[in-house]
Design a protein around this motif. Structure first.
Motif, PDB file in Angstrom:
ATOM      1  N   GLN A   1      -3.407  -0.655   4.131  1.00 43.60           N
ATOM      2  CA  GLN A   1      -2.718  -1.724   4.962  1.00 43.60           C
ATOM      3  C   GLN A   1      -2.484  -3.140   4.389  1.00 43.60           C
ATOM      4  N   ILE A   2      -3.802  -3.597   3.590  1.00 47.37           N
ATOM      5  CA  ILE A   2      -3.428  -4.706   3.106  1.00 47.37           C
ATOM      6  C   ILE A   2      -2.398  -4.691   1.830  1.00 47.37           C
ATOM      7  N   ALA A   3      -2.316  -3.647   1.009  1.00 48.20           N
ATOM      8  CA  ALA A   3      -1.520  -3.307   0.004  1.00 48.20           C
ATOM      9  C   ALA A   3      -0.025  -3.338   0.734  1.00 48.20           C
ATOM     10  N   GLN A   4       0.131  -2.758   1.644  1.00 45.98           N
ATOM     11  CA  GLN A   4       1.319  -2.722   2.460  1.00 45.98           C
ATOM     12  C   GLN A   4       1.737  -3.964   3.047  1.00 45.98           C
ATOM     13  N   THR A   5       0.756  -4.959   3.617  1.00 47.12           N
ATOM     14  CA  THR A   5       1.193  -6.256   4.047  1.00 47.12           C
ATOM     15  C   THR A   5       1.815  -7.135   2.793  1.00 47.12           C
ATOM     16  N   GLY A   6       1.322  -6.804   1.842  1.00 47.28           N
ATOM     17  CA  GLY A   6       1.847  -7.501   0.439  1.00 47.28           C
ATOM     18  C   GLY A   6       3.388  -7.110   0.128  1.00 47.28           C
TER      19      GLY A   6
ATOM     20  N   GLU B   1       5.500  -5.604   2.672  1.00 44.83           N
ATOM     21  CA  GLU B   1       6.127  -5.856   3.776  1.00 44.83           C
ATOM     22  C   GLU B   1       6.495  -7.069   4.322  1.00 44.83           C
ATOM     23  N   MET B   2       5.493  -8.206   3.871  1.00 46.51           N
ATOM     24  CA  MET B   2       5.627  -9.503   4.398  1.00 46.51           C
ATOM     25  C   MET B   2       5.774 -10.184   3.089  1.00 46.51           C
ATOM     26  N   LEU B   3       6.542 -11.404   3.208  1.00 51.78           N
ATOM     27  CA  LEU B   3       6.793 -12.109   2.096  1.00 51.78           C
ATOM     28  C   LEU B   3       6.031 -13.763   2.382  1.00 51.78           C
ATOM     29  N   ALA B   4       6.162 -13.873   3.779  1.00 47.96           N
ATOM     30  CA  ALA B   4       5.665 -15.371   4.136  1.00 47.96           C
ATOM     31  C   ALA B   4       4.196 -15.496   4.185  1.00 47.96           C
TER      32      ALA B   4
ATOM     33  N   GLN C   1       1.548 -15.357   6.939  1.00 52.06           N
ATOM     34  CA  GLN C   1       1.490 -14.196   7.556  1.00 52.06           C
ATOM     35  C   GLN C   1       0.714 -13.185   6.582  1.00 52.06           C
ATOM     36  N   VAL C   2       0.843 -13.027   5.228  1.00 53.96           N
ATOM     37  CA  VAL C   2       0.081 -12.404   4.591  1.00 53.96           C
ATOM     38  C   VAL C   2      -1.428 -12.710   4.842  1.00 53.96           C
ATOM     39  N   LEU C   3      -1.762 -13.947   4.479  1.00 49.93           N
ATOM     40  CA  LEU C   3      -3.082 -14.417   4.652  1.00 49.93           C
ATOM     41  C   LEU C   3      -3.615 -13.942   6.025  1.00 49.93           C
TER      42      LEU C   3
END
Length: 463
Positions: free
Chosen positions: A34-39, A41-44, A47-49
């Protein structure tokens, strides 16, 4: 029998532990995914943090946590907190010296930091730590391209709450989260650059608008100037024509006889009046062209006819100075597409200019040849020529040179400007070739009369 039961219980317990371990691993891998996917899917950055920290805290059932990012260029640390960590505590962490801060230690060593009892670290466990009630803190580095770029911190109000497996998991998460955060940082930097470019573009558009407004103001002022000169010149011509007319009548002795002295004075008045009228006519011509009040009456024009008629016009100017006029026109020269009256004015201005800058006994030559779809005409003389530094400004309004042998008959400095304006309105161009002390050659081009035009009647074209 007892031994078998004990063995079965042992197997059952082992199986239970293995299942628990498997479930834990599945959870860990799920969070890592999920964390890898966050990186991706999200660029802001924010949001990532936020998303990553929330997942880590939920997985480990931790009530407090923070992510600190180091900006080496600015020497700053940015933080995102979750749980019960206060803003004051995070600001304290950000301001501590590198050697006395968790982030500083991680950047220097690149190794995880585990504080089992904050009471044993007074440089970190100050009053703020006590106010937060934090007793154990664990932190792992966030890496990108082998370099530590930040810190993942989790904290608990219990002593010794972090085992080796949890630290290993945190370290694995830190390794996986680093590249995602770096991408987010790059994205934030790109957004910052885009905002900066947008601001610069806005500033450029504002300046462009101001420049456009100033240009319109200048054009309006130039238009008013041209209209003023046109009106003023017209108003001056009326009384001047009266003066010239009465001078001619008196010289013809219509009112009565005049003596020799009176005749000389009248001739001076008439000569000066005609000279002034010529200057006013040039100002009027230029102002009309610039203000768009002049129309070109385009028609089929034969250059030999125009030039031949000009010989008689120029004779009173050339004869007193003993200057010769040679004409060389290519055989079978096609007619040009021009305004005959305006073309005469171009020739007259160029010939008058050549005569004024040519000493007595000098030579002036007109040459005309066909050059593809254009006719090229040149007016050359063997006069004093024009210095190189003066050649660039010769076509500027009111430009007057001081090397004319006949300077006493100076003009307005508009003759060549009028020539340039008229030639360019015809779609041609004009240029100068000159060597100081040897003479000058003014050349210009005119379009040839198109074969498809059958109607030779004048056509009005706005200048």
């Amino acid at each position: 029998m007892v031994k078998s039961i004990t063995s079965a219980k042992g197997i059952k317990e082992e199986k239970k532990e293995l299942l628990h371990a498997l479930e834990t691993k599945v959870k860990e891998f799920t969070v890592l995914h999920q964390i890898a996917q966050t990186g991706t899917e999200m660029l802001a950055l924010e949001q990532v943090l936020n998303n990553a920290l929330e997942k880590v805290m939920r997985l480990m059932s931790i009530e407090s946590g923070a992510i600190l990012l180091a900006n080496e260029q600015k020497g700053e640390v940015s933080a995102v907190a979750r749980g019960e960590l206060s803003t004051r505590f995070l600001e304290k962490l950000k301001k501590l010296p590198a050697s006395n801060s968790i982030t500083g230690r991680l950047i220097l060593s690149g190794m995880p930091v585990v504080i089992e009892d904050t009471a044993k670290y007074p440089q970190l466990a100050d009053s703020l730590v006590k106010e937060e009630g934090l007793k154990s803190i664990a932190a792992v580095p966030l890496r990108s391209s082998g370099r530590v770029i930040g810190t993942l911190i989790i904290a608990s109000r219990q002593l010794h709450s972090f085992n080796s497996g949890e630290i290993h998991l945190l370290n694995t998460i830190g390794e996986g989260l680093g590249p995602a955060l770096k991408n987010a940082e790059l994205y934030e930097a790109l957004r910052g650059k885009n905002r900066q470019l947008d601001e610069q573009n806005q500033e450029l558009r504002s300046r462009q608008q101001k420049l456009l407004e100033k240009t319109r103001e200048v054009e309006a002022a130039s238009q008013l100037k041209s209209e003023f000169l046109a009106n003023m010149s017209h108003e001056l011509r009326t009384p001047l024509n009266v003066i010239i007319g009465f001078s001619e009548l008196m010289l013809d002795q219509v009112p009565g006889p005049v003596n020799k002295k009176q005749r000389q004075s009248l001739e001076d008045v008439l000569s000066s009046g005609r000279h002034l009228l010529g200057l006013i006519d040039q100002v009027l011509d230029l102002s009309k062209i610039e203000s768009g009040r002049t129309e070109l009456k385009l028609a089929e024009v034969f250059l030999p006819e125009v030039i031949e008629s000009l010989k008689n016009t120029m004779l009173p100017i050339l004869k007193p100075r003993r200057q010769s006029l040679n004409i060389r026109i290519a055989e079978g020269l096609p007619p040009v597409y021009a305004d005959k009256a305006k073309l005469r004015q171009v020739f007259f201005n160029l010939l008058s200019n050549s005569s004024r800058f040519t000493p007595e006994g000098g030579r002036i030559e007109i040459k005309a040849v066909s050059n593809g779809t254009n006719c090229q005409v040149s007016v050359a003389d063997n006069g004093v020529g024009i210095k190189k530094e003066d050649q660039e400004r010769i076509f500027e309004p009111f430009c007057q040179l001081d090397n004319a042998p006949t300077r006493g008959g100076s003009g307005t400095g508009l003759g060549l400007v009028v020539v340039k304006q008229i030639v360019e309105r015809h779609g041609g161009r004009v240029w100068l070739e000159s060597e100081y002390g040897k003479g000058s050659r003014f050349s210009f081009t005119l379009p040839l009369f198109p074969m498809e035009v059958k109607d030779h009647e004048a056509q009005g074209v706005n200048c």
